[in-house]
Write a protein that holds these residues in place. Structure first.
Motif, PDB file in Angstrom:
ATOM      1  N   UNK A 181      10.650 120.927  93.848  1.00  0.00           N
ATOM      2  CA  UNK A 181       9.688 121.993  93.545  1.00  0.00           C
ATOM      3  C   UNK A 181       8.259 121.463  93.594  1.00  0.00           C
ATOM      4  N   UNK A 182       8.008 120.297  93.018  1.00  0.00           N
ATOM      5  CA  UNK A 182       6.663 119.710  93.033  1.00  0.00           C
ATOM      6  C   UNK A 182       6.222 119.373  94.455  1.00  0.00           C
ATOM      7  N   UNK A 183       7.134 118.799  95.232  1.00  0.00           N
ATOM      8  CA  UNK A 183       6.810 118.425  96.611  1.00  0.00           C
ATOM      9  C   UNK A 183       6.522 119.664  97.447  1.00  0.00           C
ATOM     10  N   UNK A 184       7.354 120.680  97.314  1.00  0.00           N
ATOM     11  CA  UNK A 184       7.136 121.921  98.064  1.00  0.00           C
ATOM     12  C   UNK A 184       5.822 122.575  97.668  1.00  0.00           C
ATOM     13  N   UNK A 185       5.518 122.592  96.380  1.00  0.00           N
ATOM     14  CA  UNK A 185       4.267 123.193  95.905  1.00  0.00           C
ATOM     15  C   UNK A 185       3.069 122.508  96.575  1.00  0.00           C
ATOM     16  N   UNK A 186       3.095 121.183  96.629  1.00  0.00           N
ATOM     17  CA  UNK A 186       1.986 120.437  97.240  1.00  0.00           C
ATOM     18  C   UNK A 186       1.901 120.707  98.740  1.00  0.00           C
ATOM     19  N   UNK A 187       3.047 120.724  99.433  1.00  0.00           N
ATOM     20  CA  UNK A 187       3.042 120.939 100.881  1.00  0.00           C
ATOM     21  C   UNK A 187       2.646 122.368 101.243  1.00  0.00           C
ATOM     22  N   UNK A 188       3.008 123.334 100.406  1.00  0.00           N
ATOM     23  CA  UNK A 188       2.570 124.719 100.620  1.00  0.00           C
ATOM     24  C   UNK A 188       1.064 124.805 100.421  1.00  0.00           C
ATOM     25  N   UNK A 189       0.569 124.187  99.364  1.00  0.00           N
ATOM     26  CA  UNK A 189      -0.869 124.202  99.082  1.00  0.00           C
ATOM     27  C   UNK A 189      -1.662 123.528 100.207  1.00  0.00           C
ATOM     28  N   UNK A 190      -1.092 122.499 100.812  1.00  0.00           N
ATOM     29  CA  UNK A 190      -1.755 121.791 101.915  1.00  0.00           C
ATOM     30  C   UNK A 190      -1.680 122.554 103.236  1.00  0.00           C
ATOM     31  N   UNK A 191      -0.874 123.619 103.284  1.00  0.00           N
ATOM     32  CA  UNK A 191      -0.758 124.399 104.511  1.00  0.00           C
ATOM     33  C   UNK A 191       0.253 123.859 105.500  1.00  0.00           C
ATOM     34  N   UNK A 192       1.131 122.968 105.056  1.00  0.00           N
ATOM     35  CA  UNK A 192       2.145 122.393 105.938  1.00  0.00           C
ATOM     36  C   UNK A 192       3.447 123.183 105.914  1.00  0.00           C
ATOM     37  N   UNK A 193       3.714 123.825 104.801  1.00  0.00           N
ATOM     38  CA  UNK A 193       4.955 124.573 104.604  1.00  0.00           C
ATOM     39  C   UNK A 193       4.594 125.981 104.154  1.00  0.00           C
ATOM     40  N   UNK A 194       5.340 126.980 104.663  1.00  0.00           N
ATOM     41  CA  UNK A 194       5.176 128.349 104.169  1.00  0.00           C
ATOM     42  C   UNK A 194       6.325 128.661 103.230  1.00  0.00           C
ATOM     43  N   UNK A 195       6.105 129.644 102.383  1.00  0.00           N
ATOM     44  CA  UNK A 195       7.074 130.039 101.359  1.00  0.00           C
ATOM     45  C   UNK A 195       7.182 131.553 101.367  1.00  0.00           C
ATOM     46  N   UNK A 196       8.417 132.054 101.446  1.00  0.00           N
ATOM     47  CA  UNK A 196       8.644 133.497 101.437  1.00  0.00           C
ATOM     48  C   UNK A 196       9.633 133.830 100.322  1.00  0.00           C
ATOM     49  N   UNK A 253       9.692 127.090 105.341  1.00  0.00           N
ATOM     50  CA  UNK A 253       9.660 126.669 106.733  1.00  0.00           C
ATOM     51  C   UNK A 253       8.350 125.971 107.026  1.00  0.00           C
ATOM     52  N   UNK A 254       8.268 125.359 108.181  1.00  0.00           N
ATOM     53  CA  UNK A 254       7.053 124.647 108.572  1.00  0.00           C
ATOM     54  C   UNK A 254       6.048 125.593 109.208  1.00  0.00           C
ATOM     55  N   UNK A 255       4.797 125.463 108.818  1.00  0.00           N
ATOM     56  CA  UNK A 255       3.711 126.165 109.489  1.00  0.00           C
ATOM     57  C   UNK A 255       3.463 125.450 110.815  1.00  0.00           C
ATOM     58  N   UNK A 256       2.559 125.982 111.603  1.00  0.00           N
ATOM     59  CA  UNK A 256       2.204 125.303 112.856  1.00  0.00           C
ATOM     60  C   UNK A 256       1.646 123.908 112.557  1.00  0.00           C
ATOM     61  N   UNK A 257       0.816 123.814 111.529  1.00  0.00           N
ATOM     62  CA  UNK A 257       0.268 122.522 111.098  1.00  0.00           C
ATOM     63  C   UNK A 257       1.398 121.589 110.663  1.00  0.00           C
TER      64      UNK A 257
END
Length: 133
Positions: free
Chosen positions: A67-82, A94-98
């Motif tokens: 959860x912590x890792x996903x939160x950071x990667x979503x905030x960085x724009x690397x991962x999207x969350x639905x 899933x992965x964003x284009x970045x």
């Protein structure tokens, strides 16, 4: 030209210098190269996954660390969350284009390491396999 002047010239050509602690890109680099960040990016490289699928694909990660890792990667724009509004909510990542762009060389690194390992790798003292040159 002195070293200091040469370094200043290089710095002015780049918008970010991750070697400085106040560089905004440094946080993204830290998250990507964290113990679990690289595994999350590699796990999402070919499929979007729900939280528990992602947890099950990365052996050894706790729900809290995921959860912590996903939160950071979503905030960085690397991962999207639905979030699907169901009971209980179903969350897909899933992965964003970045994220795909960053994940590609990580996947290459992962593939190179696994291709170079012998089938039955002898273990080093720390549990890691020995890699012959």
């Amino acid at each position: 030209m002195s070293e200091g002047a040469q370094r200043t010239q290089v710095e002015s050509d780049r918008p970010y210098d991750v070697f400085h602690t106040d560089c905004p890109a440094r946080g993204v680099v830290d998250h990507v190269t964290s113990r679990w960040g690289i595994w999350v990016l590699i796990s999402l490289r070919s499929n979007d996954l729900r939280f528990y699928e992602l947890r099950d694909s990365i052996q050894g990660i706790s729900e809290k660390m995921l959860a912590q890792t996903l939160r950071a990667l979503v905030q960085d724009g690397l991962v999207w969350r639905e979030v699907e509004p169901t009971t209980p909510p179903q969350v897909t990542y899933g992965l964003t284009e970045f994220g795909q762009d960053i994940g590609e060389p990580l996947t290459d690194l992962f593939d190179r390491i696994t291709e170079r390992l012998p089938q039955q790798a002898p273990q080093r003292g720390d549990g890691a396999p020995k890699i012959e040159p």
